[in-house]
Design a protein around this motif. Structure first.
Motif, short mmCIF file in Angstrom:
data_model
loop_
_atom_site.label_atom_id
_atom_site.label_comp_id
_atom_site.label_asym_id
_atom_site.label_seq_id
_atom_site.Cartn_x
_atom_site.Cartn_y
_atom_site.Cartn_z
N ALA A 123 0.95 -1.42 0.41
CA ALA A 123 0.43 0.10 0.01
C ALA A 123 0.98 1.30 0.19
O ALA A 123 0.31 2.27 -0.78
N ALA A 124 1.78 0.99 1.10
CA ALA A 124 2.74 2.34 1.24
C ALA A 124 3.43 2.46 -0.57
O ALA A 124 3.78 3.86 -1.20
N ALA A 125 4.26 1.48 -0.64
CA ALA A 125 4.74 1.62 -2.35
C ALA A 125 3.69 2.16 -3.59
O ALA A 125 4.28 2.42 -4.24
N TYR A 126 2.40 1.68 -3.73
CA TYR A 126 1.24 2.12 -4.75
C TYR A 126 1.05 4.11 -4.35
O TYR A 126 1.10 4.20 -5.67
N MET A 127 0.94 4.41 -2.82
CA MET A 127 1.45 5.59 -2.58
C MET A 127 2.34 6.37 -2.63
O MET A 127 1.87 7.38 -3.54
N SER A 128 2.53 5.85 -3.06
CA SER A 128 4.19 6.72 -3.30
C SER A 128 4.16 7.02 -4.65
O SER A 128 5.18 7.60 -5.44
N LEU A 129 3.27 6.43 -5.91
CA LEU A 129 3.29 6.44 -7.06
C LEU A 129 3.18 7.82 -7.17
O LEU A 129 1.63 8.82 -5.96
N ASP A 130 3.07 8.58 -8.62
CA ASP A 130 2.79 9.87 -8.52
C ASP A 130 1.56 9.66 -9.78
O ASP A 130 1.47 8.23 -9.73
N ALA A 131 0.49 10.53 -9.30
CA ALA A 131 -0.43 10.17 -10.25
C ALA A 131 -0.56 9.72 -11.93
O ALA A 131 -1.37 8.95 -12.13
N SER A 132 0.14 9.98 -12.92
CA SER A 132 0.85 9.61 -13.78
C SER A 132 1.13 8.12 -13.83
O SER A 132 0.63 7.04 -14.97
N GLN A 133 1.91 7.94 -12.99
CA GLN A 133 2.66 6.77 -12.63
C GLN A 133 0.93 5.33 -12.15
O GLN A 133 1.15 4.21 -12.73
N ARG A 134 0.30 5.90 -11.08
CA ARG A 134 -0.55 5.34 -10.51
C ARG A 134 -1.62 4.62 -12.21
O ARG A 134 -1.80 3.69 -11.99
N ARG A 135 -1.77 5.36 -12.69
CA ARG A 135 -2.56 5.55 -13.48
C ARG A 135 -2.10 4.93 -14.96
O ARG A 135 -2.69 3.80 -15.89
N ARG A 136 -0.84 4.36 -15.58
CA ARG A 136 -0.22 3.76 -16.85
C ARG A 136 -0.45 2.14 -15.73
O ARG A 136 -0.77 0.95 -15.98
N TYR A 137 0.19 2.52 -14.44
CA TYR A 137 -0.13 0.83 -13.99
C TYR A 137 -1.88 -0.09 -13.89
O TYR A 137 -2.05 -0.55 -13.98
N ARG A 138 -2.48 1.20 -13.72
CA ARG A 138 -4.25 0.56 -13.33
C ARG A 138 -4.47 0.02 -14.93
O ARG A 138 -5.13 -0.75 -15.51
N GLU A 139 -3.63 0.58 -15.83
CA GLU A 139 -4.09 0.67 -17.00
C GLU A 139 -3.66 -1.01 -17.58
O GLU A 139 -3.87 -2.05 -17.94
N LEU A 140 -2.19 -1.25 -16.81
CA LEU A 140 -1.46 -2.28 -17.16
C LEU A 140 -2.41 -3.38 -16.75
O LEU A 140 -2.24 -4.94 -17.66
N ARG A 141 -2.05 -3.58 -15.59
CA ARG A 141 -3.41 -4.39 -14.67
C ARG A 141 -4.78 -5.23 -16.01
O ARG A 141 -5.04 -6.05 -15.55
N ARG A 142 -5.78 -3.71 -16.56
CA ARG A 142 -6.51 -3.87 -16.79
C ARG A 142 -5.66 -4.72 -18.49
O ARG A 142 -6.90 -5.87 -18.26
N ARG A 143 -5.30 -4.52 -18.83
CA ARG A 143 -5.21 -4.70 -19.89
C ARG A 143 -4.71 -6.23 -19.62
O ARG A 143 -4.93 -7.61 -20.39
N LYS A 144 -3.77 -6.14 -18.11
CA LYS A 144 -3.19 -7.86 -17.95
C LYS A 144 -4.95 -9.18 -17.40
O LYS A 144 -4.76 -10.02 -17.89
N ALA A 145 -6.04 -8.33 -16.77
CA ALA A 145 -7.06 -9.26 -16.85
C ALA A 145 -7.67 -9.50 -17.75
O ALA A 145 -8.73 -10.64 -17.26
N LEU A 146 -7.73 -9.09 -18.46
CA LEU A 146 -8.70 -8.98 -20.09
C LEU A 146 -7.99 -10.52 -21.12
O LEU A 146 -9.08 -10.82 -21.50
N ARG A 147 -7.00 -10.74 -20.63
CA ARG A 147 -6.04 -11.74 -21.40
C ARG A 147 -6.62 -12.74 -20.76
O ARG A 147 -7.45 -13.09 -20.10
#
Length: 63
Positions: free
Chosen positions: A39-63
């Motif tokens: 949780a601390a590692a995720y919160m240390s990301l800035d907004a653009s990094q969090r957005r990229r991470y969410r998009e990556l997880r979303r793409r990975k979940a669709l496979r």
């Protein structure tokens, strides 16, 4: 079962096993660290990094 549910079940089982072998406060500390570090590692990301991470997880979940 999704991977998240599997990991949750494993975490609960390990927590119960640790509770039997260790004092309750040591088990609680391990559980807090296991939740707090990611949780601390995720919160240390800035907004653009969090957005990229969410998009990556979303793409990975669709496979």
């Amino acid at each position: 079962m999704t991977p998240h549910v599997k990991w949750s079940i494993v975490g609960i089982v390990l927590g119960l096993i640790l509770l039997i072998w260790l004092p309750w406060w040591a088990t609680a500390g391990i559980v807090v660290l296991a939740i707090g570090i990611p949780a601390a590692a995720y919160m240390s990301l800035d907004a653009s990094q969090r957005r990229r991470y969410r998009e990556l997880r979303r793409r990975k979940a669709l496979r």
